[in-house]
Design an enzyme around this catalytic site. Structure first.
Site, PDB file in Angstrom:
ATOM      1  N   HIS A  52      -9.189  -3.967  13.836  1.00 18.92           N
ATOM      2  CA  HIS A  52      -9.197  -3.003  12.543  1.00 18.92           C
ATOM      3  C   HIS A  52      -8.875  -3.441  11.222  1.00 18.92           C
ATOM      4  O   HIS A  52      -9.931  -3.181  10.159  1.00 18.92           O
ATOM      5  CB  HIS A  52      -8.280  -1.868  12.942  1.00 18.92           C
ATOM      6  CG  HIS A  52      -7.821  -1.000  11.871  1.00 18.92           C
ATOM      7  ND1 HIS A  52      -7.966   0.441  11.943  1.00 18.92           N
ATOM      8  CD2 HIS A  52      -7.379  -0.905  10.471  1.00 18.92           C
ATOM      9  CE1 HIS A  52      -7.741   1.077  11.018  1.00 18.92           C
ATOM     10  NE2 HIS A  52      -7.061   0.389  10.060  1.00 18.92           N
ATOM     11  N   GLU A  53      -8.012  -4.520  11.186  1.00 22.63           N
ATOM     12  CA  GLU A  53      -7.532  -4.898   9.829  1.00 22.63           C
ATOM     13  C   GLU A  53      -8.806  -6.122   9.513  1.00 22.63           C
ATOM     14  O   GLU A  53      -8.943  -6.247   8.137  1.00 22.63           O
ATOM     15  CB  GLU A  53      -6.491  -5.964   9.886  1.00 22.63           C
ATOM     16  CG  GLU A  53      -5.191  -5.012  10.548  1.00 22.63           C
ATOM     17  CD  GLU A  53      -4.824  -3.866   9.458  1.00 22.63           C
ATOM     18  OE1 GLU A  53      -5.115  -3.918   8.301  1.00 22.63           O
ATOM     19  OE2 GLU A  53      -4.626  -2.594   9.912  1.00 22.63           O
ATOM     20  N   ALA A  96      -0.214  -2.262  10.371  1.00 22.04           N
ATOM     21  CA  ALA A  96      -0.454  -3.628   9.763  1.00 22.04           C
ATOM     22  C   ALA A  96      -1.144  -3.599   8.519  1.00 22.04           C
ATOM     23  O   ALA A  96      -1.105  -2.291   7.895  1.00 22.04           O
ATOM     24  CB  ALA A  96      -1.562  -4.418  10.726  1.00 22.04           C
ATOM     25  N   MET A  97      -1.515  -4.471   7.691  1.00 18.25           N
ATOM     26  CA  MET A  97      -1.951  -4.421   6.382  1.00 18.25           C
ATOM     27  C   MET A  97      -3.118  -5.460   6.142  1.00 18.25           C
ATOM     28  O   MET A  97      -2.950  -6.745   6.340  1.00 18.25           O
ATOM     29  CB  MET A  97      -0.940  -4.303   5.359  1.00 18.25           C
ATOM     30  CG  MET A  97      -1.363  -4.275   3.859  1.00 18.25           C
ATOM     31  SD  MET A  97      -1.810  -2.604   3.806  1.00 18.25           S
ATOM     32  CE  MET A  97      -3.153  -2.801   2.274  1.00 18.25           C
ATOM     33  N   GLU A  98      -4.115  -5.188   5.418  1.00 17.93           N
ATOM     34  CA  GLU A  98      -5.349  -5.847   5.506  1.00 17.93           C
ATOM     35  C   GLU A  98      -5.553  -6.814   4.331  1.00 17.93           C
ATOM     36  O   GLU A  98      -6.579  -7.047   3.802  1.00 17.93           O
ATOM     37  CB  GLU A  98      -6.523  -4.981   5.520  1.00 17.93           C
ATOM     38  CG  GLU A  98      -6.673  -4.148   4.151  1.00 17.93           C
ATOM     39  CD  GLU A  98      -6.111  -2.875   4.132  1.00 17.93           C
ATOM     40  OE1 GLU A  98      -6.719  -1.816   3.432  1.00 17.93           O
ATOM     41  OE2 GLU A  98      -5.374  -2.557   5.050  1.00 17.93           O
ATOM     42  N   ASN A  99      -4.201  -7.362   3.751  1.00 12.85           N
ATOM     43  CA  ASN A  99      -4.363  -8.509   2.944  1.00 12.85           C
ATOM     44  C   ASN A  99      -5.390  -9.462   3.133  1.00 12.85           C
ATOM     45  O   ASN A  99      -5.105 -10.059   4.100  1.00 12.85           O
ATOM     46  CB  ASN A  99      -3.027  -9.000   2.724  1.00 12.85           C
ATOM     47  CG  ASN A  99      -1.821  -7.888   2.526  1.00 12.85           C
ATOM     48  OD1 ASN A  99      -1.759  -7.109   1.887  1.00 12.85           O
ATOM     49  ND2 ASN A  99      -0.892  -8.095   3.527  1.00 12.85           N
ATOM     50  N   GLU A 120     -10.455   3.260   5.715  1.00 12.42           N
ATOM     51  CA  GLU A 120      -9.691   3.661   6.939  1.00 12.42           C
ATOM     52  C   GLU A 120     -10.613   4.105   8.055  1.00 12.42           C
ATOM     53  O   GLU A 120     -10.383   3.718   9.185  1.00 12.42           O
ATOM     54  CB  GLU A 120      -8.339   4.457   6.599  1.00 12.42           C
ATOM     55  CG  GLU A 120      -7.290   3.889   5.685  1.00 12.42           C
ATOM     56  CD  GLU A 120      -6.906   2.446   6.151  1.00 12.42           C
ATOM     57  OE1 GLU A 120      -7.100   2.122   7.434  1.00 12.42           O
ATOM     58  OE2 GLU A 120      -6.261   1.977   5.546  1.00 12.42           O
ATOM     59  N   GLU A 125       0.702  -0.997   0.055  1.00  9.38           N
ATOM     60  CA  GLU A 125      -0.030   0.050   0.035  1.00  9.38           C
ATOM     61  C   GLU A 125       0.883   1.223   0.103  1.00  9.38           C
ATOM     62  O   GLU A 125       1.765   1.341   0.675  1.00  9.38           O
ATOM     63  CB  GLU A 125      -0.833  -0.220   1.384  1.00  9.38           C
ATOM     64  CG  GLU A 125      -1.931   1.011   1.306  1.00  9.38           C
ATOM     65  CD  GLU A 125      -2.891   0.762   2.200  1.00  9.38           C
ATOM     66  OE1 GLU A 125      -4.292   0.870   1.932  1.00  9.38           O
ATOM     67  OE2 GLU A 125      -2.631   0.599   3.324  1.00  9.38           O
TER      68      GLU A 125
END
Length: 865
Positions: free
Chosen positions: A307-308, A274-277, A330, A135
């Site tokens: 959140h993710e 973190a990242m929502e893959n 977001e 991202e």
């Protein structure tokens, strides 16, 4: 490179022309292991096949790829000359057919910056770990694609990896004849595709759910980390929060989790939280706690997990068309993280943390010159990178909390359910959400959105109380609303107004009214005739997003009785309001510090206490006048040690006070105690000085010259791990030596050999508020270097350097000169990259705000009302 910064106009033009049917990606990661050799970057083979349609046969477009070399390109079976069609960032595509197949064979580079395919070598055991982070637009560093969120497509992958490794991607994978094959995904955006590979420690579990209609859902769960962190990995708690979150979102969204498995990876040197893959969420590994931490840390991790998870629906299932509407994922994820934290987990005080910590981020961002509406104007990818900020996350989430109060929780959630079902696997804009919320709430969302989503700035709400002639009851209570001159919008606020009074030794609420505040002046008729209050708290229960102010009586009550407030949310809101007053120079920094010293020890909420410690530190180094800082540091250290010794042995409050003491210790006797705690020659009952606390004690010793390079090396020998290495680098750069500073500067600014994590650690050590004179020579060097750094380094490293090395702590005699130098650079670089100028403008504003607060002290203490 000119093609690297994709513009919104280019993306719109391409989306109108192209539709993507699928990606097949084949990676060979066997080159990840072995000795580094050669002058060029270490690379891996990436072969991508893209099937896509073109609405105007014969038209031209381009694919995205950032790679050192392209071996072969073919379009519809015709070989193209890589040297002619590839410029380092884009592959030009001419004479497109109605249906097309593009095959790109490239050599892509492993990353050291956390962008693209990041390669990490664990210094503890030499093992290599890979993961991706894309991202907003770095999947093009791993495979050729159309890198924009509204060109979704199914994604299928295969990976060759070193023997003994496990590989993960978004879909379920299996090893067949030495190749990892992954199931095709649902249509997703390129920036949420993902790979993870290496000898990760992997733990599994299963989530099962039976729905009201009798259907069942089973989701395989996985959690992984480096082998070196496995002894500290509490996967059971990660799975507990995960299952609670999945239950909560299934209950409220009425749309089953759509992406099959649910893996969560905690990875080293991560440059985000973190990242929502989908199917493969990635987190920074600092969420695995190597030592004792407070419940605030566990709550923060749970919030991030939730959140993710919310992104699986808000962002992955339904995605914004372009980064203007980044808030559509977001803000919702930030709100839903807190909403689920309170509604589904043991952290039922999550809204207190939100009010105290997340909103502080939003209030700061919304008063910067770079503030923007929640729905922002994002011209290009550089703009997008910087808009992952306090407005998009925390203000947006605060606005959504206000929306829930405005529309009603049931209508809000029903709107979300309809939104998912209508737009599944598609892309949306603001209007798509507003229309469904109008359906479910029956309220006009257009005017609400115009006020809250399409304007910038934060309003201030101040109570005005008029008592009857006897002075015993309220004749009229009015809420005054103000806005900054730069952003004059007055908004509609649904607020609760609370009245408080002392009852014995407790400050308690005895009346509350919920009211719509609109315009500059709103009379709260419901509270007329109520007994006269000692404290009026506007925005009680934190329903809206505003800066809360106090009338004179209320402020006097807080000065005397803040610790007597029995309700933890009310206390947190008062602390937040007082901190905003300090930042606005309405309350002098020494006075805020005095409040922390007198009432901090009575704070029961550990997250609020830790925030108070951070604010007190900032009040000291940023907002206190130079002549008072040494006195203030001694006072804070004295109180911190007192409360450390008085805290319950072994408690999280004791740990918080220990860390705070280390952060303010500077006098010889204070440093001597830290050294004695490290040596074991002194103990404080119940305080376990574990490895993480040892590093916390060692850094101030290094920064004040009480620990040399040998002492830092000895500590690294005790903790010869990746985490220990980051601490060591930070401590070394913190030492008060001109030669040390010169070396740290060269490592970060003049060289690109350090990984993103070590750049971050070096900058953190380099910038010490106690070393203002030592840092003074770097003001001129900073402004001479930043444009070159921005042009030559990746966006992430550029942001870290420009933001982190700004001369925020000038010596007393250099403060105005530093501000003038900043203004001179901005004036002479009007055509510099807008994102670079934004970073400098923000830093300049922070410095100017600090100088105004410092000057307020010289103007006398009459500015406190």
């Amino acid at each position: 490179m000119p093609g690297e910064n994709l513009s919104r106009d280019e993306a719109r033009e391409r989306a109108a022309l192209l539709s993507v049917d699928g990606y097949d990606v084949s990676l060979d990661l066997r080159s990840a292991v072995g000795d580094d050799a050669g002058a060029g970057p270490r690379t891996f083979r990436s072969v991508t096949t893209i099937r896509f349609r073109c609405a105007e046969p014969g038209a031209a477009s381009f694919a995205d790829l950032i790679a050192p070399a392209v071996t072969a390109v073919s379009l519809n079976g015709k070989d193209l000359d890589p040297g002619a069609v590839f410029d380092g960032t884009r592959i030009q595509l001419e004479d497109l057919a109605a249906e097309n197949e593009l095959v790109v064979d490239a050599q892509c580079a492993y990353s050291r910056t956390g962008e693209g395919m990041h390669r990490f070598v664990d210094p503890e055991d030499g093992e290599v770990y890979l993961y991706t982070q894309y991202e907003p637009a770095d999947s093009r560093r791993v495979f050729a694609n159309f890198e924009q969120p509204d060109l979704k497509a199914p994604f299928r992958a295969e990976v060759k990896a070193p023997e003994g490794w496990t590989v993960w991607s978004n879909g379920v994978g299996e090893l067949t004849d030495g190749v990892w094959q992954f199931a095709e995904t649902k249509p997703i955006s390129t920036y949420i595709t993902a790979f993870l590979a290496g000898p990760y420690h992997y733990v599994t579990d299963t989530y099962a759910r039976t729905f009201d209609d009798g259907t069942t859902l089973e989701i395989p769960l996985g959690a992984m980390c480096r082998k070196g962190l496995a002894p500290h990995f509490d996967a059971d708690d990660v799975f507990l929060i995960t299952k609670q979150g999945l239950d909560f979102f299934h209950d409220h969204f009425d749309y089953p989790y759509p992406f099959g498995k649910y893996d969560q990876a905690f990875v080293p040197e991560y440059n985000l939280g973190a990242m929502e893959n989908p199917g493969l969420v990635t987190f920074r590994e600092e969420y695995i706690f190597r030592g004792k931490v407070t419940q605030a840390s566990y709550s923060g991790r749970a919030n991030t997990i939730l959140h993710e998870m919310a992104h699986m629906w808000f962002g992955d299932l339904v995605t914004m068309e372009w980064w203007d509407d980044l808030w559509l994922k977001e803000s919702f994820a930030d709100f839903m993280g807190a909403f689920a934290l309170v509604g589904a987990t043991r952290f039922t005080d999550g809204w207190i943390t939100f009010a105290n910590r997340r909103k502080a981020w939003a209030y700061r961002a919304d008063q910067l010159p770079s503030t923007h509406p929640v729905t922002a104007d994002i011209r290009d990818l550089q703009d997008a990178k910087l808009n992952f900020d306090g407005i998009t996350y925390a203000k947006g989430a605060s606005v959504l909390k206000q929306l829930v109060a405005y529309a009603g929780q049931d209508a809000f959630l029903e709107g979300a359910r309809r939104y998912f079902k209508r737009n599944a696997y598609g892309n949306t804009r603001l209007g798509d959400l507003l229309s469904v919320l109008e359906e479910t709430s029956g309220r006009d969302m257009t005017s609400w959105a115009r006020s809250w989503l399409q304007t910038a700035g934060v309003n201030s709400l101040t109570p005005q109380v008029v008592l009857d002639v006897e002075g015993g009851r309220i004749a009229e209570l009015t809420v005054l609303q103000e806005a900054a001159e730069s952003h004059p919008e007055l908004r509609p606020h649904r607020v609760a107004v609370g009245l408080y009074r002392m009852e014995g030794d407790r400050l308690v609420r005895y009346e509350r009214a919920e009211v719509d505040v609109d315009g500059p002046r709103t009379v709260v008729v419901e509270l007329a005739g109520a007994e006269a209050p000692e404290l009026v708290l506007v925005n009680d229960d934190d329903l809206t997003y505003c800066k809360t102010r106090f009338d004179a009586t209320s402020l006097d009550t807080l000065r005397d009785h803040l610790g007597a407030l029995t309700d933890p949310m009310a206390r947190a809101l008062c602390w937040s309001a007082l901190w905003n007053m300090t930042r606005d120079a309405l309350l002098l920094a020494p006075d805020f510090i005095d409040l922390v010293m007198r009432f901090g020890r009575r704070e029961t909420d550990i997250g609020v206490l830790q925030m108070l410690h951070a604010w007190a530190n900032s009040a000291l180094v940023d907002y206190s006048p130079p002549w008072w800082r040494e006195t203030g540091a001694k006072l804070l250290a004295h109180v911190a040690l007192r409360d450390l010794r008085d805290a319950e042995p072994g408690s999280e409050h004791q740990l918080a006070w220990a860390r705070f003491y280390a952060s303010v210790a500077s006098a010889p006797e204070e440093l001597a105690l830290l050294q004695a705690l490290l040596d074991g020659t002194q103990q404080i009952e119940g305080l376990a000085v574990d490895q993480e606390l040892r590093w916390a004690f060692l850094e101030p010793l290094a920064a004040h010259g009480a620990a040399d390079e040998a002492a830092v090396a000895a500590e690294l020998a005790r903790d010869d791990t990746a985490s220990g290495k980051r601490h060591q680098v930070r401590c070394l750069a913190a030492r008060p030596s001109a030669a040390v500073k010169a070396q740290a500067w060269a490592q970060v600014v003049e060289s690109d050999t350090l990984s993103n994590a070590l750049v971050e650690a070096t900058i953190a050590g380099f910038v010490q508020p106690s070393q203002r004179e030592l840092l003074a020579p770097y003001t001129e060097k900073y402004f001479a270097a930043i444009e070159r750094v921005w042009a030559e380094r990746s966006i992430q490293i550029g942001v870290d350097v420009v933001r982190g090395l700004f001369p925020s702590y000038p010596a007393a005699d250099d403060a105005q000169a530093t501000l003038d130098a900043t203004d001179a650079w901005l004036t002479s670089h009007e055509k510099a990259a807008p994102a670079l100028r934004r970073l400098v403008l923000e830093a300049r504003d922070d410095l100017a705000r600090a100088l105004r607060a410092q000057a307020a002290d010289h103007e006398g203490r009459g500015a406190q009302g």
